[in-house]
Design a protein around this motif. Sequence first.
Motif, PDB file in Angstrom:
ATOM      1  N   THR A 284      55.287  67.608-125.429  1.00 21.81           N
ATOM      2  CA  THR A 284      55.995  67.931-124.185  1.00 21.81           C
ATOM      3  C   THR A 284      57.002  69.064-124.363  1.00 21.81           C
ATOM      4  O   THR A 284      57.320  69.771-123.406  1.00 21.81           O
ATOM      5  CB  THR A 284      56.744  66.691-123.643  1.00 21.81           C
ATOM      6  OG1 THR A 284      57.679  66.234-124.626  1.00 21.81           O
ATOM      7  CG2 THR A 284      55.768  65.575-123.314  1.00 21.81           C
ATOM      8  N   CYS A 285      57.506  69.249-125.588  1.00 23.12           N
ATOM      9  CA  CYS A 285      58.533  70.272-125.816  1.00 23.12           C
ATOM     10  C   CYS A 285      57.947  71.632-126.185  1.00 23.12           C
ATOM     11  O   CYS A 285      58.579  72.664-125.911  1.00 23.12           O
ATOM     12  CB  CYS A 285      59.490  69.824-126.923  1.00 23.12           C
ATOM     13  SG  CYS A 285      60.569  68.460-126.460  1.00 23.12           S
ATOM     14  N   LEU A 286      56.779  71.644-126.824  1.00 23.26           N
ATOM     15  CA  LEU A 286      56.217  72.908-127.308  1.00 23.26           C
ATOM     16  C   LEU A 286      56.016  73.940-126.202  1.00 23.26           C
ATOM     17  O   LEU A 286      56.395  75.113-126.381  1.00 23.26           O
ATOM     18  CB  LEU A 286      54.894  72.645-128.039  1.00 23.26           C
ATOM     19  CG  LEU A 286      54.259  73.884-128.703  1.00 23.26           C
ATOM     20  CD1 LEU A 286      55.216  74.489-129.726  1.00 23.26           C
ATOM     21  CD2 LEU A 286      52.928  73.517-129.353  1.00 23.26           C
ATOM     22  N   PRO A 287      55.433  73.576-125.033  1.00 22.30           N
ATOM     23  CA  PRO A 287      55.300  74.584-123.969  1.00 22.30           C
ATOM     24  C   PRO A 287      56.632  75.173-123.538  1.00 22.30           C
ATOM     25  O   PRO A 287      56.738  76.380-123.291  1.00 22.30           O
ATOM     26  CB  PRO A 287      54.641  73.806-122.824  1.00 22.30           C
ATOM     27  CG  PRO A 287      53.934  72.679-123.491  1.00 22.30           C
ATOM     28  CD  PRO A 287      54.805  72.303-124.647  1.00 22.30           C
TER      29      PRO A 287
ATOM     30  N   PRO B  52      48.480  67.824-121.086  1.00 26.65           N
ATOM     31  CA  PRO B  52      47.245  67.132-120.680  1.00 26.65           C
ATOM     32  C   PRO B  52      47.302  66.587-119.258  1.00 26.65           C
ATOM     33  O   PRO B  52      46.263  66.484-118.600  1.00 26.65           O
ATOM     34  CB  PRO B  52      47.113  66.003-121.713  1.00 26.65           C
ATOM     35  CG  PRO B  52      48.490  65.818-122.275  1.00 26.65           C
ATOM     36  CD  PRO B  52      49.125  67.165-122.239  1.00 26.65           C
ATOM     37  N   GLN B  53      48.505  66.247-118.769  1.00 24.62           N
ATOM     38  CA  GLN B  53      48.614  65.703-117.415  1.00 24.62           C
ATOM     39  C   GLN B  53      48.221  66.754-116.382  1.00 24.62           C
ATOM     40  O   GLN B  53      47.463  66.466-115.443  1.00 24.62           O
ATOM     41  CB  GLN B  53      50.041  65.212-117.151  1.00 24.62           C
ATOM     42  CG  GLN B  53      50.464  64.030-118.004  1.00 24.62           C
ATOM     43  CD  GLN B  53      51.018  64.449-119.360  1.00 24.62           C
ATOM     44  OE1 GLN B  53      50.912  65.609-119.750  1.00 24.62           O
ATOM     45  NE2 GLN B  53      51.594  63.502-120.073  1.00 24.62           N
ATOM     46  N   ILE B  54      48.724  67.974-116.548  1.00 20.53           N
ATOM     47  CA  ILE B  54      48.385  69.043-115.608  1.00 20.53           C
ATOM     48  C   ILE B  54      46.934  69.471-115.804  1.00 20.53           C
ATOM     49  O   ILE B  54      46.200  69.667-114.829  1.00 20.53           O
ATOM     50  CB  ILE B  54      49.329  70.246-115.796  1.00 20.53           C
ATOM     51  CG1 ILE B  54      50.756  69.868-115.370  1.00 20.53           C
ATOM     52  CG2 ILE B  54      48.846  71.444-114.990  1.00 20.53           C
ATOM     53  CD1 ILE B  54      51.757  71.002-115.482  1.00 20.53           C
ATOM     54  N   ARG B  55      46.515  69.599-117.046  1.00 23.64           N
ATOM     55  CA  ARG B  55      45.136  69.990-117.327  1.00 23.64           C
ATOM     56  C   ARG B  55      44.158  68.971-116.760  1.00 23.64           C
ATOM     57  O   ARG B  55      43.137  69.325-116.156  1.00 23.64           O
ATOM     58  CB  ARG B  55      44.940  70.140-118.829  1.00 23.64           C
ATOM     59  CG  ARG B  55      43.583  70.718-119.218  1.00 23.64           C
ATOM     60  CD  ARG B  55      43.518  71.081-120.698  1.00 23.64           C
ATOM     61  NE  ARG B  55      43.657  69.894-121.547  1.00 23.64           N
ATOM     62  CZ  ARG B  55      44.684  69.666-122.350  1.00 23.64           C
ATOM     63  NH1 ARG B  55      45.694  70.541-122.394  1.00 23.64           N
ATOM     64  NH2 ARG B  55      44.737  68.583-123.106  1.00 23.64           N
TER      65      ARG B  55
ATOM     66  N   TYR C  12      57.441  68.025-113.893  1.00 22.01           N
ATOM     67  CA  TYR C  12      56.416  68.807-113.214  1.00 22.01           C
ATOM     68  C   TYR C  12      56.982  69.522-111.982  1.00 22.01           C
ATOM     69  O   TYR C  12      56.503  70.594-111.610  1.00 22.01           O
ATOM     70  CB  TYR C  12      55.242  67.903-112.836  1.00 22.01           C
ATOM     71  CG  TYR C  12      54.685  67.169-114.026  1.00 22.01           C
ATOM     72  CD1 TYR C  12      54.070  67.866-115.065  1.00 22.01           C
ATOM     73  CD2 TYR C  12      54.820  65.794-114.148  1.00 22.01           C
ATOM     74  CE1 TYR C  12      53.583  67.199-116.175  1.00 22.01           C
ATOM     75  CE2 TYR C  12      54.338  65.120-115.254  1.00 22.01           C
ATOM     76  CZ  TYR C  12      53.718  65.821-116.272  1.00 22.01           C
ATOM     77  OH  TYR C  12      53.256  65.174-117.384  1.00 22.01           O
ATOM     78  N   ILE C  13      57.995  68.944-111.371  1.00 21.52           N
ATOM     79  CA  ILE C  13      58.679  69.633-110.265  1.00 21.52           C
ATOM     80  C   ILE C  13      59.351  70.901-110.778  1.00 21.52           C
ATOM     81  O   ILE C  13      59.289  71.957-110.143  1.00 21.52           O
ATOM     82  CB  ILE C  13      59.698  68.700-109.595  1.00 21.52           C
ATOM     83  CG1 ILE C  13      58.983  67.542-108.897  1.00 21.52           C
ATOM     84  CG2 ILE C  13      60.554  69.468-108.590  1.00 21.52           C
ATOM     85  CD1 ILE C  13      59.913  66.493-108.318  1.00 21.52           C
ATOM     86  N   PHE C  14      59.973  70.806-111.958  1.00 20.60           N
ATOM     87  CA  PHE C  14      60.596  71.991-112.559  1.00 20.60           C
ATOM     88  C   PHE C  14      59.550  73.046-112.911  1.00 20.60           C
ATOM     89  O   PHE C  14      59.778  74.244-112.732  1.00 20.60           O
ATOM     90  CB  PHE C  14      61.390  71.595-113.811  1.00 20.60           C
ATOM     91  CG  PHE C  14      62.584  70.729-113.527  1.00 20.60           C
ATOM     92  CD1 PHE C  14      63.393  70.959-112.423  1.00 20.60           C
ATOM     93  CD2 PHE C  14      62.912  69.670-114.364  1.00 20.60           C
ATOM     94  CE1 PHE C  14      64.497  70.168-112.147  1.00 20.60           C
ATOM     95  CE2 PHE C  14      64.017  68.876-114.111  1.00 20.60           C
ATOM     96  CZ  PHE C  14      64.806  69.119-112.999  1.00 20.60           C
TER      97      PHE C  14
ATOM     98  N   LYS D  66      49.813  63.175-106.757  1.00 14.70           N
ATOM     99  CA  LYS D  66      51.008  62.328-106.683  1.00 14.70           C
ATOM    100  C   LYS D  66      51.491  61.872-108.053  1.00 14.70           C
ATOM    101  O   LYS D  66      52.674  61.585-108.233  1.00 14.70           O
ATOM    102  CB  LYS D  66      50.730  61.113-105.796  1.00 14.70           C
ATOM    103  CG  LYS D  66      50.528  61.469-104.322  1.00 14.70           C
ATOM    104  CD  LYS D  66      50.354  60.218-103.481  1.00 14.70           C
ATOM    105  CE  LYS D  66      50.198  60.584-101.996  1.00 14.70           C
ATOM    106  NZ  LYS D  66      50.023  59.376-101.150  1.00 14.70           N
ATOM    107  N   SER D  67      50.585  61.796-109.032  1.00 14.12           N
ATOM    108  CA  SER D  67      50.998  61.379-110.375  1.00 14.12           C
ATOM    109  C   SER D  67      51.889  62.425-111.048  1.00 14.12           C
ATOM    110  O   SER D  67      52.563  62.126-112.041  1.00 14.12           O
ATOM    111  CB  SER D  67      49.765  61.122-111.254  1.00 14.12           C
ATOM    112  OG  SER D  67      49.042  62.334-111.475  1.00 14.12           O
ATOM    113  N   LEU D  68      51.903  63.634-110.505  1.00 11.56           N
ATOM    114  CA  LEU D  68      52.733  64.707-111.065  1.00 11.56           C
ATOM    115  C   LEU D  68      54.048  64.887-110.311  1.00 11.56           C
ATOM    116  O   LEU D  68      54.778  65.843-110.578  1.00 11.56           O
ATOM    117  CB  LEU D  68      51.952  66.031-111.059  1.00 11.56           C
ATOM    118  CG  LEU D  68      50.662  66.064-111.864  1.00 11.56           C
ATOM    119  CD1 LEU D  68      50.007  67.436-111.761  1.00 11.56           C
ATOM    120  CD2 LEU D  68      50.920  65.723-113.333  1.00 11.56           C
TER     121      LEU D  68
END
Length: 308
Positions: free
Chosen positions: A237-240, A295-298, A59-61, A52-54
């Motif tokens: 956040t922009c590098l990926p 890091p949030q997804i990882r 993260y939806i995109f 739920k934190s994502l």
Amino acid sequence: MNNNSVTPSYFEFTLFSDYGSLKYVFFSLCLLIYMTIISANVVIILTVCLDKSLHQPMYIFICCLCLNSLYGSAGFFPRFLMDLLSDTHFISRPFCFTQMYVIHTYAGHELTLLTVMAYDRFVAICQPLHYHSKMTFRTVFYLLFFAMLYPICFLCYFFYLATNVPLCGNKLQRMFCSNWSIVKLSCVEVTLINITGQFVALASIFTPMFFVLYTYLQILIVCSKSSSEFRGKALQTCLPHIVTFVNFCISVFCELSLGRYEIDEVNTFVIGLLSLEFLIIPPINNPLVYGLNLPQIRGAIIRCVKFK
């Protein structure tokens, strides 16, 4: 119109060669790649859906980007794996046009999704105080709807051409069905069609690219006036997204350039390699870049594994 024009009921891919026993090695390698694409993208999709934190716009995109990777891979790999083991490489007309639609819309959706993600990062970094008021779930829905509809509006022209021009052959110099490879079989003069098609393609591709460049120019201006800590977070956040966008633009450029050459002008191996790069690298790159760099997804993946 040429009297020899026909409506072929099937097409033949001419780039496949007789690899002998090596075809089983190629099949195993490509099957492993396809399984990796499915596994990596499914992990990201499930992580975003279950944590739920994502449940946030960015993260939806990313989740939609991974869904699109599965969609595009499904339009190419099953048929490609069959062709690697087969001695003949014929594809029926309806299935060919279906594959063409899936692969072309996959590419279009990928580009528009990356454009929408650039807008999301622009609002988050340049207008942080207004982010939650601007990027509501309704806005996210409208942006995703636009990302799905925009490429289809442009691609309708190409599909109309491919399905309506009279053809004088059925041999496609590719490993999958594409619009230009079919139009080149036309019995009528295609110079005007080619020029119009290039204009439409450039408009549909470079418009999103210029928008992405504009957003990152604004992000760079804001970062240059901010603290080093802010710049570090923005880069994280922009590098990926930058890596994914540049990689996909290179893939699309190779695919468009490839379609403009005759088979005798380019080595067969190069053509096959570039076709695979266009359909393999982005679907693998997306989950790996976002899964390993954000890091949030990882962290969510690690928590899920520990919980299991």
